[in-house]
Design a protein around this motif. Structure first.
Motif, mmCIF file in Angstrom:
data_model
loop_
_atom_site.group_PDB
_atom_site.id
_atom_site.type_symbol
_atom_site.label_atom_id
_atom_site.label_comp_id
_atom_site.label_asym_id
_atom_site.label_seq_id
_atom_site.Cartn_x
_atom_site.Cartn_y
_atom_site.Cartn_z
ATOM 1 N N GLU A 91 0.801 -1.226 0.000
ATOM 2 C CA GLU A 91 0.000 0.000 0.000
ATOM 3 C C GLU A 91 0.838 1.283 0.000
ATOM 4 O OE1 GLU A 91 -3.388 2.256 -0.170
ATOM 5 O OE2 GLU A 91 -3.208 0.096 -0.395
ATOM 6 N N GLY A 92 1.504 1.581 1.095
ATOM 7 C CA GLY A 92 2.278 2.818 1.181
ATOM 8 C C GLY A 92 3.536 2.790 0.337
ATOM 9 N N TYR A 93 4.241 1.675 0.385
ATOM 10 C CA TYR A 93 5.507 1.554 -0.330
ATOM 11 C C TYR A 93 5.288 1.572 -1.836
ATOM 12 C CZ TYR A 93 10.384 0.269 -0.923
ATOM 13 O OH TYR A 93 11.708 0.285 -1.253
ATOM 14 N N GLY A 94 4.194 1.003 -2.292
ATOM 15 C CA GLY A 94 3.880 0.999 -3.717
ATOM 16 C C GLY A 94 3.740 2.402 -4.267
ATOM 17 N N ARG A 95 3.072 3.279 -3.498
ATOM 18 C CA ARG A 95 2.926 4.672 -3.943
ATOM 19 C C ARG A 95 4.276 5.364 -4.020
ATOM 20 N NH1 ARG A 95 -1.836 4.770 -0.609
ATOM 21 N NH2 ARG A 95 -0.545 5.576 1.058
ATOM 22 N N ILE A 96 5.150 5.091 -3.059
ATOM 23 C CA ILE A 96 6.489 5.693 -3.067
ATOM 24 C C ILE A 96 7.250 5.250 -4.311
ATOM 25 C CG2 ILE A 96 8.740 5.699 -1.910
ATOM 26 C CD1 ILE A 96 7.130 5.451 0.753
ATOM 27 N N MET A 97 7.188 3.958 -4.616
ATOM 28 C CA MET A 97 7.911 3.438 -5.773
ATOM 29 C C MET A 97 7.318 3.961 -7.081
ATOM 30 S SD MET A 97 10.382 2.038 -4.393
ATOM 31 C CE MET A 97 11.172 1.515 -5.894
ATOM 32 N N ASP A 98 5.992 4.075 -7.144
ATOM 33 C CA ASP A 98 5.371 4.646 -8.339
ATOM 34 C C ASP A 98 5.832 6.082 -8.541
ATOM 35 O OD1 ASP A 98 4.026 2.309 -8.838
ATOM 36 O OD2 ASP A 98 2.135 3.000 -7.958
ATOM 37 N N ASP A 99 5.924 6.838 -7.444
ATOM 38 C CA ASP A 99 6.375 8.223 -7.514
ATOM 39 C C ASP A 99 7.831 8.287 -7.982
ATOM 40 O OD1 ASP A 99 5.994 11.064 -7.084
ATOM 41 O OD2 ASP A 99 7.310 10.845 -5.349
ATOM 42 N N LEU A 100 8.671 7.417 -7.416
ATOM 43 C CA LEU A 100 10.078 7.382 -7.805
ATOM 44 C C LEU A 100 10.217 7.022 -9.286
ATOM 45 C CD1 LEU A 100 13.082 7.491 -7.049
ATOM 46 C CD2 LEU A 100 12.916 5.077 -6.432
ATOM 47 N N GLU A 101 9.419 6.050 -9.727
ATOM 48 C CA GLU A 101 9.484 5.629 -11.123
ATOM 49 C C GLU A 101 9.085 6.771 -12.053
ATOM 50 O OE1 GLU A 101 8.262 1.749 -13.729
ATOM 51 O OE2 GLU A 101 6.889 2.385 -12.160
ATOM 52 N N SER A 102 8.021 7.504 -11.717
ATOM 53 C CA SER A 102 7.580 8.599 -12.584
ATOM 54 C C SER A 102 8.593 9.740 -12.589
ATOM 55 C CB SER A 102 6.197 9.104 -12.184
ATOM 56 O OG SER A 102 6.234 9.688 -10.904
ATOM 57 N N LYS A 103 9.227 10.017 -11.437
ATOM 58 C CA LYS A 103 10.258 11.060 -11.387
ATOM 59 C C LYS A 103 11.478 10.642 -12.197
ATOM 60 C CE LYS A 103 9.349 13.635 -7.147
ATOM 61 N NZ LYS A 103 7.961 13.359 -7.011
ATOM 62 N N GLY A 104 11.864 9.383 -12.090
ATOM 63 C CA GLY A 104 12.985 8.881 -12.875
ATOM 64 C C GLY A 104 12.720 8.990 -14.360
ATOM 65 N N GLU A 105 11.503 8.674 -14.758
ATOM 66 C CA GLU A 105 11.113 8.779 -16.163
ATOM 67 C C GLU A 105 11.181 10.232 -16.633
ATOM 68 O OE1 GLU A 105 9.802 7.029 -19.747
ATOM 69 O OE2 GLU A 105 10.348 6.054 -17.884
ATOM 70 N N ALA A 106 10.653 11.143 -15.815
ATOM 71 C CA ALA A 106 10.658 12.564 -16.181
ATOM 72 C C ALA A 106 12.083 13.102 -16.272
ATOM 73 C CB ALA A 106 9.856 13.371 -15.158
ATOM 74 N N ILE A 107 12.928 12.746 -15.310
ATOM 75 C CA ILE A 107 14.317 13.220 -15.327
ATOM 76 C C ILE A 107 15.052 12.651 -16.523
ATOM 77 C CG2 ILE A 107 16.526 13.063 -14.103
ATOM 78 C CD1 ILE A 107 14.924 13.399 -11.493
ATOM 79 N N GLY A 108 14.827 11.391 -16.835
ATOM 80 C CA GLY A 108 15.462 10.784 -17.998
ATOM 81 C C GLY A 108 15.056 11.469 -19.294
ATOM 82 N N MET A 109 13.769 11.795 -19.423
ATOM 83 C CA MET A 109 13.305 12.488 -20.623
ATOM 84 C C MET A 109 13.861 13.902 -20.685
ATOM 85 S SD MET A 109 9.379 11.042 -21.053
ATOM 86 C CE MET A 109 8.756 12.409 -20.166
ATOM 87 N N ALA A 110 14.039 14.533 -19.543
ATOM 88 C CA ALA A 110 14.566 15.902 -19.505
ATOM 89 C C ALA A 110 16.014 15.951 -19.954
ATOM 90 C CB ALA A 110 14.432 16.473 -18.091
ATOM 91 N N GLY A 111 16.694 14.802 -19.980
ATOM 92 C CA GLY A 111 18.075 14.755 -20.421
ATOM 93 C C GLY A 111 18.279 15.304 -21.814
ATOM 94 N N GLU A 112 17.231 15.353 -22.599
ATOM 95 C CA GLU A 112 17.319 15.935 -23.933
ATOM 96 C C GLU A 112 17.506 17.452 -23.856
ATOM 97 O OE1 GLU A 112 14.566 16.192 -27.946
ATOM 98 O OE2 GLU A 112 14.136 14.666 -26.451
ATOM 99 N N TYR A 113 17.071 18.056 -22.753
ATOM 100 C CA TYR A 113 17.076 19.509 -22.623
ATOM 101 C C TYR A 113 17.999 20.026 -21.510
ATOM 102 C CZ TYR A 113 12.849 18.540 -25.207
ATOM 103 O OH TYR A 113 11.956 18.057 -26.132
ATOM 104 N N LEU A 114 18.304 19.154 -20.547
ATOM 105 C CA LEU A 114 19.080 19.582 -19.387
ATOM 106 C C LEU A 114 20.425 18.874 -19.330
ATOM 107 C CD1 LEU A 114 16.292 19.424 -16.626
ATOM 108 C CD2 LEU A 114 17.003 21.414 -17.955
ATOM 109 N N GLU A 115 21.358 19.495 -18.603
ATOM 110 C CA GLU A 115 22.651 18.887 -18.322
ATOM 111 C C GLU A 115 22.858 18.897 -16.816
ATOM 112 O OE1 GLU A 115 25.270 20.332 -22.115
ATOM 113 O OE2 GLU A 115 24.943 21.782 -20.524
ATOM 114 N N TYR A 116 23.502 17.868 -16.308
ATOM 115 C CA TYR A 116 23.872 17.795 -14.902
ATOM 116 C C TYR A 116 25.312 18.282 -14.821
ATOM 117 C CZ TYR A 116 24.390 15.787 -10.220
ATOM 118 O OH TYR A 116 24.602 15.605 -8.884
#
Length: 124
Positions: A91-116
């Protein structure tokens, strides 16, 4: 962190790639605002350098760390799969992992526009 009178600064940050057009930069700023990120955080390397030099810092060095954003995306995918395999998507942990997965996806896609980058500068 960047205050006048500080002798040396070192940081890691995201910057907008120099080749990203003004239209895409504005879209990134709007998306960032929706996520609670201030518009001033979307600087190019040149704008970042100019900001620090305008505050009195000298010997500003900004180094791009290649592959970080895409690597974070892959890291989050592996972590989510590992948790699923171990039955840790409750229940709780699943939401955390879903959030982490969506943030990872967004950051990965942003790699086209951003640099670390790693930033270092000397104060007055």
């Amino acid at each position: 962190m960047f205050k006048r009178g500080v002798k040396h600064v070192a940081a890691t940050d995201f910057v907008v790639k120099e080749e990203v057009g003004k239209g895409w930069k504005m879209i990134l700023e709007k998306m960032g605002e929706a996520a609670g990120i201030q518009r001033g955080n979307f600087l190019t390397r040149k704008e970042y350098r100019d900001m620090l030099e305008g505050m009195g810092y000298r010997n500003v060095r900004i180094v791009i760390v290649e592959g970080t954003l895409e690597g974070f995306r892959e890291f989050t995918k592996r972590r989510v799969r590992e948790c699923e395999r171990r039955g840790m998507r409750g229940e709780g942990y699943g939401r955390i992992m879903d959030d982490l997965e969506s943030k990872g996806e967004a950051i990965g896609m942003a790699g086209e526009y951003l640099e670390y980058v790693v930033v270092a500068a000397e104060g007055e």
